[in-house]
Motif scaffolding. Structure first.
Motif, PDB file in Angstrom:
ATOM      1  N   LEU A  37      58.535 -36.868 -83.999  1.00 18.83           N
ATOM      2  CA  LEU A  37      57.827 -37.669 -85.002  1.00 18.83           C
ATOM      3  C   LEU A  37      57.792 -36.938 -86.351  1.00 18.83           C
ATOM      4  N   VAL A  38      57.451 -35.670 -86.327  1.00 19.55           N
ATOM      5  CA  VAL A  38      57.401 -34.887 -87.571  1.00 19.55           C
ATOM      6  C   VAL A  38      58.787 -34.817 -88.199  1.00 19.55           C
ATOM      7  N   LEU A  39      59.814 -34.545 -87.403  1.00 19.84           N
ATOM      8  CA  LEU A  39      61.170 -34.419 -87.934  1.00 19.84           C
ATOM      9  C   LEU A  39      61.692 -35.752 -88.469  1.00 19.84           C
ATOM     10  N   LYS A  40      61.276 -36.853 -87.838  1.00 17.64           N
ATOM     11  CA  LYS A  40      61.677 -38.187 -88.320  1.00 17.64           C
ATOM     12  C   LYS A  40      61.108 -38.438 -89.721  1.00 17.64           C
ATOM     13  N   HIS A  41      59.842 -38.140 -89.899  1.00 20.37           N
ATOM     14  CA  HIS A  41      59.215 -38.351 -91.206  1.00 20.37           C
ATOM     15  C   HIS A  41      59.738 -37.346 -92.239  1.00 20.37           C
ATOM     16  N   ASP A  61      59.235 -29.132-101.851  1.00 19.98           N
ATOM     17  CA  ASP A  61      58.031 -28.328-101.728  1.00 19.98           C
ATOM     18  C   ASP A  61      57.441 -28.544-100.334  1.00 19.98           C
ATOM     19  N   GLY A  62      57.229 -27.457 -99.606  1.00 23.58           N
ATOM     20  CA  GLY A  62      56.719 -27.543 -98.239  1.00 23.58           C
ATOM     21  C   GLY A  62      55.356 -28.195 -98.149  1.00 23.58           C
ATOM     22  N   ASP A  63      54.493 -27.941 -99.123  1.00 21.09           N
ATOM     23  CA  ASP A  63      53.157 -28.542 -99.111  1.00 21.09           C
ATOM     24  C   ASP A  63      53.238 -30.051 -99.327  1.00 21.09           C
ATOM     25  N   ASP A  64      54.095 -30.465-100.258  1.00 20.39           N
ATOM     26  CA  ASP A  64      54.277 -31.901-100.501  1.00 20.39           C
ATOM     27  C   ASP A  64      54.841 -32.591 -99.270  1.00 20.39           C
ATOM     28  N   LEU A  65      55.786 -31.931 -98.616  1.00 17.13           N
ATOM     29  CA  LEU A  65      56.382 -32.489 -97.402  1.00 17.13           C
ATOM     30  C   LEU A  65      55.332 -32.635 -96.306  1.00 17.13           C
ATOM     31  N   ALA A  66      54.542 -31.596 -96.088  1.00 18.15           N
ATOM     32  CA  ALA A  66      53.490 -31.659 -95.065  1.00 18.15           C
ATOM     33  C   ALA A  66      52.484 -32.764 -95.390  1.00 18.15           C
ATOM     34  N   ASP A  67      52.082 -32.873 -96.655  1.00 12.89           N
ATOM     35  CA  ASP A  67      51.144 -33.930 -97.060  1.00 12.89           C
ATOM     36  C   ASP A  67      51.728 -35.312 -96.803  1.00 12.89           C
ATOM     37  N   TYR A  68      53.016 -35.481 -97.103  1.00  9.84           N
ATOM     38  CA  TYR A  68      53.687 -36.765 -96.854  1.00  9.84           C
ATOM     39  C   TYR A  68      53.646 -37.104 -95.368  1.00  9.84           C
ATOM     40  N   ILE A  69      53.996 -36.137 -94.524  1.00 10.94           N
ATOM     41  CA  ILE A  69      54.020 -36.389 -93.082  1.00 10.94           C
ATOM     42  C   ILE A  69      52.620 -36.716 -92.581  1.00 10.94           C
ATOM     43  N   LEU A  70      51.633 -35.957 -93.026  1.00  9.76           N
ATOM     44  CA  LEU A  70      50.258 -36.198 -92.587  1.00  9.76           C
ATOM     45  C   LEU A  70      49.727 -37.544 -93.055  1.00  9.76           C
ATOM     46  N   ARG A  72      51.369 -40.347 -93.015  1.00  9.96           N
ATOM     47  CA  ARG A  72      51.958 -41.445 -92.244  1.00  9.96           C
ATOM     48  C   ARG A  72      50.953 -41.910 -91.200  1.00  9.96           C
ATOM     49  N   LYS A  73      50.845 -43.216 -91.039  1.00  7.44           N
ATOM     50  CA  LYS A  73      49.835 -43.803 -90.142  1.00  7.44           C
ATOM     51  C   LYS A  73      50.022 -43.415 -88.684  1.00  7.44           C
ATOM     52  N   ASP A  74      51.262 -43.190 -88.254  1.00  3.86           N
ATOM     53  CA  ASP A  74      51.505 -42.872 -86.847  1.00  3.86           C
ATOM     54  C   ASP A  74      51.384 -41.382 -86.528  1.00  3.86           C
ATOM     55  N   VAL A  75      51.092 -40.563 -87.516  1.00  2.00           N
ATOM     56  CA  VAL A  75      50.944 -39.123 -87.298  1.00  2.00           C
ATOM     57  C   VAL A  75      49.456 -38.811 -87.106  1.00  2.00           C
ATOM     58  N   LEU A  77      48.432 -35.737 -85.991  1.00  2.00           N
ATOM     59  CA  LEU A  77      48.418 -34.293 -85.828  1.00  2.00           C
ATOM     60  C   LEU A  77      47.625 -33.635 -86.945  1.00  2.00           C
ATOM     61  N   ASP A  78      47.157 -32.416 -86.694  1.00  2.00           N
ATOM     62  CA  ASP A  78      46.470 -31.682 -87.754  1.00  2.00           C
ATOM     63  C   ASP A  78      47.507 -30.973 -88.622  1.00  2.00           C
ATOM     64  N   GLU A  79      47.052 -30.528 -89.777  1.00  2.00           N
ATOM     65  CA  GLU A  79      47.946 -29.911 -90.759  1.00  2.00           C
ATOM     66  C   GLU A  79      48.625 -28.661 -90.208  1.00  2.00           C
ATOM     67  N   LEU A  80      47.889 -27.858 -89.457  1.00  2.00           N
ATOM     68  CA  LEU A  80      48.452 -26.626 -88.909  1.00  2.00           C
ATOM     69  C   LEU A  80      49.613 -26.917 -87.956  1.00  2.00           C
ATOM     70  N   THR A  81      49.474 -27.942 -87.135  1.00  2.00           N
ATOM     71  CA  THR A  81      50.545 -28.301 -86.203  1.00  2.00           C
ATOM     72  C   THR A  81      51.783 -28.764 -86.952  1.00  2.00           C
TER      73      THR A  81
END
Length: 103
Positions: A37-41, A61-70, A72-75, A77-81
């Motif tokens: 799921l994370v890799l798809k997003h 930017d890794g932070d922007d990417l993580a924020d984008y993934i987090l 998503r409605k189907d995600v 997971l917590d930020e650390l994961t």
């Protein structure tokens, strides 16, 4: 080099997704479903950035990417994961010579 050799070289340079998924799972203890799921997003985000860049180099930017993934409605997971999965993926890609960091 004949065409068969070229295919073998291409296969050797290709990313072994199953191996990468197992590597990430071993490092993060995340489920295969959550990793996928994370890799798809992540791929959707990267594709969008490349489209907007119109052929220019892009800096992700890794932070922007993580924020984008987090976001998503189907995600669920917590930020650390999410960050652990992305970090493990980058470690795998760097180990295999497919990626690196730009200063």
């Amino acid at each position: 080099m004949n065409q068969g050799d070229e295919l073998n070289v291409a296969e050797a340079n290709a990313i072994n997704e199953q191996e990468m998924m197992q590597y990430i799972a071993d490092k993060t203890k995340a489920s295969q479903a959550n990793i996928a799921l994370v890799l798809k997003h992540e791929q959707a985000y990267i594709n969008k950035v490349h489209e907007n860049a119109k052929g220019n180099d892009v800096d992700i930017d890794g932070d922007d990417l993580a924020d984008y993934i987090l976001s998503r409605k189907d995600v669920k997971l917590d930020e650390l994961t999410v960050e652990s999965i992305l970090d493990a993926e980058m470690d795998y890609l760097m180990d295999k010579g497919h990626a690196g960091y730009v200063d």
